[in-house]
Design a protein around this motif. Sequence first.
Motif, short mmCIF file in Angstrom:
data_model
loop_
_atom_site.label_atom_id
_atom_site.label_comp_id
_atom_site.label_asym_id
_atom_site.label_seq_id
_atom_site.Cartn_x
_atom_site.Cartn_y
_atom_site.Cartn_z
N THR A 72 0.84 -1.19 0.00
CA THR A 72 0.00 0.00 0.00
C THR A 72 0.88 1.25 0.00
OG1 THR A 72 -0.07 0.16 2.41
CG2 THR A 72 -1.78 -1.20 1.35
N VAL A 73 0.29 2.37 -0.36
CA VAL A 73 1.02 3.63 -0.34
C VAL A 73 1.47 3.95 1.08
CG1 VAL A 73 0.79 6.12 -0.70
CG2 VAL A 73 -0.17 4.54 -2.37
N GLU A 74 0.60 3.68 2.04
CA GLU A 74 0.95 3.94 3.43
C GLU A 74 2.17 3.13 3.87
OE1 GLU A 74 -2.17 3.11 2.37
OE2 GLU A 74 -3.11 5.09 2.54
N GLU A 77 5.25 4.56 2.25
CA GLU A 77 5.67 5.82 2.89
C GLU A 77 6.41 5.54 4.20
OE1 GLU A 77 1.96 7.92 3.08
OE2 GLU A 77 2.25 8.82 1.09
#
Length: 83
Positions: A72-74, A77
């Motif tokens: 996921t992007v989270e 990050e």
Amino acid sequence: MDLTTRKIKFKERFDTITDTNLVARFEEFLEIHLSNKKIVAYTVQGEPLTKEMYVEKIKKAEKSVKNGYFTTVEDLEKEVENW
């Protein structure tokens, strides 16, 4: 340098290859180009893809996502913060 000379030099260099993966890439390259299949994309490694190969890669990627194999992007990050 004429075509015949270029082919001879290429064959001589090709005969020195010991990497089976590289030979496989040459085989794939020749198969695609000599069969007149249209190349529609390239992988990030620079390997040519025909329409059929491209569609197969997309289906495989979709299956991986469906089976939960993705980031996921989270999560990405968070990972970047630790670089």
